[in-house]
Design an enzyme around this catalytic site. Structure first.
Site, mmCIF file in Angstrom:
data_model
loop_
_atom_site.group_PDB
_atom_site.id
_atom_site.type_symbol
_atom_site.label_atom_id
_atom_site.label_comp_id
_atom_site.label_asym_id
_atom_site.label_seq_id
_atom_site.Cartn_x
_atom_site.Cartn_y
_atom_site.Cartn_z
ATOM 1 N N ASP A 112 -9.374 11.298 -0.050
ATOM 2 C CA ASP A 112 -10.430 11.011 -0.777
ATOM 3 C C ASP A 112 -11.080 9.587 -0.484
ATOM 4 O O ASP A 112 -12.328 9.464 -0.591
ATOM 5 C CB ASP A 112 -9.965 11.003 -2.333
ATOM 6 C CG ASP A 112 -8.706 10.129 -2.606
ATOM 7 O OD1 ASP A 112 -8.065 9.481 -1.519
ATOM 8 O OD2 ASP A 112 -8.195 9.935 -3.660
ATOM 9 N N ILE A 113 -10.259 8.482 -0.211
ATOM 10 C CA ILE A 113 -10.716 7.402 -0.112
ATOM 11 C C ILE A 113 -10.214 6.309 0.940
ATOM 12 O O ILE A 113 -9.048 6.557 0.991
ATOM 13 C CB ILE A 113 -10.865 6.551 -1.712
ATOM 14 C CG1 ILE A 113 -11.751 5.391 -1.671
ATOM 15 C CG2 ILE A 113 -9.637 6.353 -2.150
ATOM 16 C CD1 ILE A 113 -12.187 4.784 -2.838
ATOM 17 N N ASP A 115 -9.252 2.706 1.799
ATOM 18 C CA ASP A 115 -9.266 1.371 0.893
ATOM 19 C C ASP A 115 -8.574 0.416 2.018
ATOM 20 O O ASP A 115 -9.097 -0.324 2.625
ATOM 21 C CB ASP A 115 -8.572 1.461 -0.416
ATOM 22 C CG ASP A 115 -8.441 0.210 -1.177
ATOM 23 O OD1 ASP A 115 -9.131 -0.596 -0.903
ATOM 24 O OD2 ASP A 115 -7.791 0.349 -2.281
ATOM 25 N N SER A 116 -7.085 0.169 1.748
ATOM 26 C CA SER A 116 -6.354 -0.568 2.706
ATOM 27 C C SER A 116 -6.301 0.170 3.914
ATOM 28 O O SER A 116 -5.977 -0.520 5.106
ATOM 29 C CB SER A 116 -4.985 -0.777 2.237
ATOM 30 O OG SER A 116 -4.112 0.342 2.611
ATOM 31 N N THR A 119 -2.782 4.648 4.513
ATOM 32 C CA THR A 119 -2.424 6.090 4.005
ATOM 33 C C THR A 119 -2.975 6.769 5.361
ATOM 34 O O THR A 119 -2.168 7.520 6.169
ATOM 35 C CB THR A 119 -3.324 6.744 2.941
ATOM 36 O OG1 THR A 119 -2.874 5.743 1.986
ATOM 37 C CG2 THR A 119 -2.681 8.210 2.733
ATOM 38 N N LYS A 143 -14.513 2.045 1.136
ATOM 39 C CA LYS A 143 -15.044 0.669 0.459
ATOM 40 C C LYS A 143 -15.552 -0.078 1.610
ATOM 41 O O LYS A 143 -14.744 -0.236 2.674
ATOM 42 C CB LYS A 143 -13.927 0.169 -0.147
ATOM 43 C CG LYS A 143 -13.374 0.931 -1.598
ATOM 44 C CD LYS A 143 -12.415 0.178 -2.195
ATOM 45 C CE LYS A 143 -12.159 1.079 -3.483
ATOM 46 N NZ LYS A 143 -10.859 0.724 -4.239
ATOM 47 N N ASP A 171 -8.012 9.306 -9.521
ATOM 48 C CA ASP A 171 -7.400 9.119 -10.559
ATOM 49 C C ASP A 171 -7.375 7.739 -11.216
ATOM 50 O O ASP A 171 -7.088 6.967 -10.281
ATOM 51 C CB ASP A 171 -5.950 9.713 -10.791
ATOM 52 C CG ASP A 171 -4.957 9.231 -9.908
ATOM 53 O OD1 ASP A 171 -5.018 8.769 -8.493
ATOM 54 O OD2 ASP A 171 -3.982 8.560 -10.083
HETATM 55 P P1 5GP Z 1 -5.154 3.126 1.439
HETATM 56 O O1 5GP Z 1 -4.153 3.678 1.883
HETATM 57 O O2 5GP Z 1 -6.520 3.212 2.257
HETATM 58 O O3 5GP Z 1 -5.242 1.871 0.857
HETATM 59 O O4 5GP Z 1 -5.758 3.800 0.141
HETATM 60 C C1 5GP Z 1 -5.929 5.360 0.093
HETATM 61 C C2 5GP Z 1 -5.395 5.859 -1.260
HETATM 62 O O5 5GP Z 1 -5.148 4.635 -2.405
HETATM 63 C C3 5GP Z 1 -6.226 6.737 -1.845
HETATM 64 O O6 5GP Z 1 -6.022 7.926 -1.303
HETATM 65 C C4 5GP Z 1 -6.057 6.890 -3.236
HETATM 66 O O7 5GP Z 1 -5.205 7.554 -3.675
HETATM 67 C C5 5GP Z 1 -5.845 5.536 -3.567
HETATM 68 N N1 5GP Z 1 -6.900 4.479 -4.056
HETATM 69 C C6 5GP Z 1 -7.422 3.358 -3.066
HETATM 70 N N2 5GP Z 1 -8.372 3.007 -3.852
HETATM 71 C C7 5GP Z 1 -8.672 3.865 -4.924
HETATM 72 C C8 5GP Z 1 -9.888 3.834 -5.906
HETATM 73 O O8 5GP Z 1 -10.738 3.061 -5.796
HETATM 74 N N3 5GP Z 1 -9.710 4.661 -6.762
HETATM 75 C C9 5GP Z 1 -8.902 5.377 -6.959
HETATM 76 N N4 5GP Z 1 -8.745 6.215 -7.956
HETATM 77 N N5 5GP Z 1 -7.768 5.499 -5.855
HETATM 78 C C10 5GP Z 1 -7.789 4.725 -5.014
HETATM 79 MG MG MG Z 2 -4.520 9.602 -2.661
#
Ligand code: 5GP
Ligand code: MG
Length: 191
Positions: A112-113, A115-116, A119, A143, A171
């Site tokens: 979905d997104i 961020d860091s 994942t 982001k 969520d």
């Molecule tokens: P990453 O591993 O890139 O930090 O994060 C990915 C996961 O963190 C996404 O699949 C999601 O579940 C959660 N996440 C990160 N940012 C957001 C956000 O702004 N809103 C929501 N609902 N989930 C986020």
């Molecule tokens: Mg997720």
């Protein structure tokens, strides 16, 4: 639910248009890759395998796959990158076993997104251990922060500012996934 929404960031029509474009590109890329590696005419070419990271990519998956006229199958995996109602990232946790039949597969990893970036990075590395023929990554949202921009994604729906967003599968504490638009929550709805 509307009471909790601060503002809609990306409305459902804009999402639908972008998902259609992404699907066209994905369909064309994978069709070319699979056809170029497939030389006999009398059997079916190998499928695209979509690996969606649940639960956030559930709505994106449902919309995207219906725009893909390609021979495909799905292998769901579930990961959590934050626990409970926290909105900050910690280490990711796999809640399902990874598929184990991915050697020579043509994979689209879907989230979905970004961020860091943890994942996508961790799951991609784990999948690569099985030596798939192709692995491409697709996120609906990314982001505009250094950690997210540093991770390669082959297909990105939208770049957004660094806000916590909900809706269209995303969520807060497992709520709001059913909102058809992508929105920002009111601060008082986050506790
Ligand atoms: P990453 O591993 O890139 O930090 O994060 C990915 C996961 O963190 C996404 O699949 C999601 O579940 C959660 N996440 C990160 N940012 C957001 C956000 O702004 N809103 C929501 N609902 N989930 C986020
Ligand atoms: Mg997720």
């Amino acid at each position: 639910m509307d009471l909790h929404i601060d503002k809609v960031l990306i409305d459902r029509n804009t999402i639908a248009q972008r998902v259609k474009k992404l699907a066209e590109q994905i369909n064309s890329d994978f069709t070319n890759i699979i056809n170029s590696e497939f030389h006999t005419n009398n059997t079916t070419p190998p499928p695209l395998i979509i690996i969606p990271i649940m639960t956030g990519s559930i709505v994106f998956l449902a919309d995207l796959m219906r725009q893909l006229p390609i021979f495909m199958r799905i292998r769901i995996i579930s990961a959590s990158s934050y626990t409970g109602n926290s909105t900050t990232n910690q280490n990711i946790k796999l809640n399902t076993p990874l598929p184990d039949d991915l050697e020579n597969a043509h994979i689209l990893l879907l989230d979905d997104i970004l961020d860091s970036g943890q994942t996508l990075t961790v799951i991609r590395q784990l999948l690569e251990q099985q030596q798939p023929a192709t692995i491409k990554t697709c996120v609906l949202l990314r982001k505009r922060i250094p950690s997210a921009m540093a991770v390669h994604a082959d297909y990105v729906g939208f770049d957004i500012d660094d806000n916590f967003v909900i809706g269209y599968g995303l969520d807060y504490n497992d709520f709001y996934r059913n909102l058809p638009d992508i929105a920002i929550l009111k601060p008082e709805a986050m506790h």
